[in-house]
Design a protein around this motif. Sequence first.
Motif, PDB file in Angstrom:
ATOM      1  N   CYS A  40      51.024  64.630  50.094  1.00 35.85           N
ATOM      2  CA  CYS A  40      50.858  63.929  51.376  1.00 35.85           C
ATOM      3  C   CYS A  40      50.094  64.788  52.371  1.00 35.85           C
ATOM      4  O   CYS A  40      49.249  64.287  53.109  1.00 35.85           O
ATOM      5  CB  CYS A  40      52.221  63.547  51.945  1.00 35.85           C
ATOM      6  SG  CYS A  40      53.010  62.222  51.024  1.00 35.85           S
ATOM      7  N   ARG A  91      56.954  61.438  54.412  1.00 38.95           N
ATOM      8  CA  ARG A  91      56.010  60.344  54.216  1.00 38.95           C
ATOM      9  C   ARG A  91      56.362  59.542  52.964  1.00 38.95           C
ATOM     10  O   ARG A  91      56.486  58.326  53.026  1.00 38.95           O
ATOM     11  CB  ARG A  91      54.598  60.925  54.110  1.00 38.95           C
ATOM     12  CG  ARG A  91      53.483  59.920  54.234  1.00 38.95           C
ATOM     13  CD  ARG A  91      52.216  60.637  54.675  1.00 38.95           C
ATOM     14  NE  ARG A  91      51.048  59.780  54.628  1.00 38.95           N
ATOM     15  CZ  ARG A  91      50.214  59.748  53.592  1.00 38.95           C
ATOM     16  NH1 ARG A  91      50.440  60.493  52.531  1.00 38.95           N
ATOM     17  NH2 ARG A  91      49.163  58.955  53.624  1.00 38.95           N
ATOM     18  N   CYS A  92      56.540  60.237  51.824  1.00 36.81           N
ATOM     19  CA  CYS A  92      56.794  59.511  50.572  1.00 36.81           C
ATOM     20  C   CYS A  92      58.242  59.662  50.108  1.00 36.81           C
ATOM     21  O   CYS A  92      58.642  59.036  49.133  1.00 36.81           O
ATOM     22  CB  CYS A  92      55.834  59.983  49.480  1.00 36.81           C
ATOM     23  SG  CYS A  92      56.142  61.671  48.949  1.00 36.81           S
ATOM     24  N   CYS A 128      55.202  66.797  51.525  1.00 35.60           N
ATOM     25  CA  CYS A 128      54.912  67.390  50.228  1.00 35.60           C
ATOM     26  C   CYS A 128      53.411  67.711  50.170  1.00 35.60           C
ATOM     27  O   CYS A 128      52.635  67.237  51.013  1.00 35.60           O
ATOM     28  CB  CYS A 128      55.317  66.454  49.083  1.00 35.60           C
ATOM     29  SG  CYS A 128      54.278  64.985  48.931  1.00 35.60           S
ATOM     30  N   CYS A 182      60.027  64.828  51.572  1.00 31.78           N
ATOM     31  CA  CYS A 182      58.805  64.523  52.308  1.00 31.78           C
ATOM     32  C   CYS A 182      59.080  63.377  53.285  1.00 31.78           C
ATOM     33  O   CYS A 182      59.686  62.374  52.930  1.00 31.78           O
ATOM     34  CB  CYS A 182      57.718  64.143  51.314  1.00 31.78           C
ATOM     35  SG  CYS A 182      56.194  63.641  52.120  1.00 31.78           S
TER      36      CYS A 182
HETATM   37 ZN   LIG Z   1      54.942  63.146  50.236  1.00 33.67          ZN
END
Ligand SMILES: [Zn+2]
Length: 119
Positions: free
Chosen positions: A111, A89-90, A108, A87
């Motif tokens: 997110c 983002r995370c 993911c 992902c």
């Molecule tokens: Zn994520």
Amino acid sequence: MDDLTTHQCADLYQTVQALRVELQELLDGSVESSKAVDLDQPIGRLSRMDALQQQAMAKANREAHQRRLKLVEAALLMIKQERYGDCRRCEEPIGYPRLMARPETPFCLHCQQQIEGGA
Ligand SMILES: [Zn+2]
């Protein structure tokens, strides 16, 4: 961590590439239908509205395809750089089932839901 296996990676690479070809073909084929409607044409009011509506739909479709194609190309780049599947983002693994369903996704599910929910 559940990193992708080599086999899963190869599968996804093929899926992303096929998706890219498909989107490219859709975009090539939709050039005509998204051209401006000729309002000087002697057509009735209803059919003119139909034509405008169809044009708007074709344009929206085309924009969606273009956005998706950009994600697909970014995904291909990530695969080449061996950073695909996490992902953006995370940085957790996105997971094979989700990648097979939406191979171009950079996020993911968790997110994605947060982004779509505006959180
Ligand atoms: Zn994520």
